[in-house]
Design a protein around this motif. Sequence first.
Motif, short mmCIF file in Angstrom:
data_model
loop_
_atom_site.label_atom_id
_atom_site.label_comp_id
_atom_site.label_asym_id
_atom_site.label_seq_id
_atom_site.Cartn_x
_atom_site.Cartn_y
_atom_site.Cartn_z
N ASP A 1 -8.43 7.17 -4.08
CA ASP A 1 -7.73 6.23 -4.96
C ASP A 1 -7.23 6.95 -6.21
OD1 ASP A 1 -9.93 6.51 -6.67
OD2 ASP A 1 -10.60 4.44 -6.46
N SER A 2 -6.68 6.22 -7.14
CA SER A 2 -6.09 6.82 -8.35
C SER A 2 -7.13 7.49 -9.24
CB SER A 2 -5.33 5.75 -9.14
OG SER A 2 -6.21 4.69 -9.49
N ALA A 3 -8.40 7.13 -9.09
CA ALA A 3 -9.47 7.75 -9.88
C ALA A 3 -10.18 8.87 -9.11
CB ALA A 3 -10.48 6.69 -10.30
N GLY A 4 -9.71 9.18 -7.91
CA GLY A 4 -10.32 10.25 -7.12
C GLY A 4 -11.47 9.82 -6.24
N ASN A 5 -11.71 8.51 -6.14
CA ASN A 5 -12.77 7.98 -5.28
C ASN A 5 -12.22 7.81 -3.87
OD1 ASN A 5 -14.70 7.52 -7.47
ND2 ASN A 5 -13.23 5.96 -8.10
N HIS A 6 -13.08 8.00 -2.89
CA HIS A 6 -12.67 7.89 -1.49
C HIS A 6 -12.53 6.43 -1.07
CE1 HIS A 6 -13.26 12.15 -0.29
NE2 HIS A 6 -14.01 12.13 -1.38
N ILE B 1 -9.98 1.09 9.99
CA ILE B 1 -9.30 0.06 9.20
C ILE B 1 -9.81 0.15 7.76
CG2 ILE B 1 -8.89 -2.42 8.93
CD1 ILE B 1 -7.75 -1.23 11.54
N LEU B 2 -8.90 0.25 6.81
CA LEU B 2 -9.29 0.31 5.40
C LEU B 2 -9.90 -1.02 4.97
CD1 LEU B 2 -6.28 2.10 3.65
CD2 LEU B 2 -8.41 3.10 4.50
N VAL B 3 -11.03 -0.95 4.23
CA VAL B 3 -11.66 -2.18 3.75
C VAL B 3 -11.87 -2.20 2.24
CG1 VAL B 3 -12.79 -2.70 5.95
CG2 VAL B 3 -14.01 -1.34 4.23
N PHE C 1 -4.65 -3.20 -1.59
CA PHE C 1 -3.50 -3.97 -1.14
C PHE C 1 -2.17 -3.30 -1.51
CE2 PHE C 1 -6.85 -6.89 -0.55
CZ PHE C 1 -6.46 -7.66 0.53
N ALA C 2 -2.22 -2.34 -2.42
CA ALA C 2 -1.01 -1.60 -2.79
C ALA C 2 -0.86 -0.31 -1.96
CB ALA C 2 -1.06 -1.24 -4.28
N GLU D 1 0.73 -1.53 7.22
CA GLU D 1 0.47 -1.23 8.64
C GLU D 1 -0.85 -1.84 9.10
OE1 GLU D 1 2.54 0.42 10.71
OE2 GLU D 1 3.98 0.49 9.06
N GLU D 2 -1.15 -3.03 8.62
CA GLU D 2 -2.39 -3.75 8.96
C GLU D 2 -3.64 -2.95 8.59
OE1 GLU D 2 -2.09 -4.96 13.04
OE2 GLU D 2 -0.45 -6.33 12.61
N PHE D 3 -3.55 -2.14 7.54
CA PHE D 3 -4.66 -1.38 6.97
C PHE D 3 -5.21 -0.30 7.91
CE2 PHE D 3 -4.36 -5.38 4.76
CZ PHE D 3 -4.42 -5.00 3.43
N ARG D 4 -4.44 0.09 8.90
CA ARG D 4 -4.87 1.14 9.82
C ARG D 4 -4.76 2.50 9.14
NH1 ARG D 4 -2.24 -2.24 13.62
NH2 ARG D 4 -3.71 -2.93 15.19
N TYR D 5 -5.82 3.30 9.29
CA TYR D 5 -5.83 4.63 8.69
C TYR D 5 -5.64 5.73 9.73
CZ TYR D 5 -7.24 8.66 5.94
OH TYR D 5 -7.28 9.87 5.31
#
Length: 193
Positions: free
Chosen positions: A112-117, A131-133, A180-181, A187-191
């Motif tokens: 993420d923007s703070a460097g967290n996974h 799937i991203l949660v 959500f951004a 893509e339905e949160f598929r990683y």
Amino acid sequence: MALAYIMELAEGLAEESDQVELYPQYGRLVILRNIGKILGACDRQYVDFLCLSNGMRAFGYEFYGFKSQELRPYLHDHMLSLWAWDSMLAGAFWGFASSPSGLKWGYLAKVDSAGNHYIGAYDLARPREVILVASSFNVFLWKFLSALQTALRKGEEPPRFEASWFREEGETYVHDAELFASEEAAEEFRYLQ
């Protein structure tokens, strides 16, 4: 969300219900020495969690730690078995928890923007797809524990915590705008595919 606040919530739940167990941590040094057993990236927020509680069991959901007599497999063994099961996960999905139904949660190479996974959910029945949660471990754990607390206070069964649960509108939605951004949201949160 600060981990100290999240751990207060976890400790409160452990006092309220015998279905929530936090495990003794053996000191930051033991955790940091065992981090070397994890191949690739380590998630800072998950390491901080392990330094406060070396794993957790909550209503059958297991969050793995290191050298725990009460909770096995160890974190690094769990990750390696997932990678053996689905080689597409290797180096991209570090599984740290399991649900009673076999759903696996883990952190991803995406940050993420703070460097967290980011946190993803992997279903053994759907190989090569995560799937991203949540946009970070702390956000994920806050959502999870808050839902357990709400269910306990209402006298209800806890949610099943399927991947789609984390994307339902309501409290969880407003606290994870970064998820959500993300590009994957379209893509339905598929990683992984």
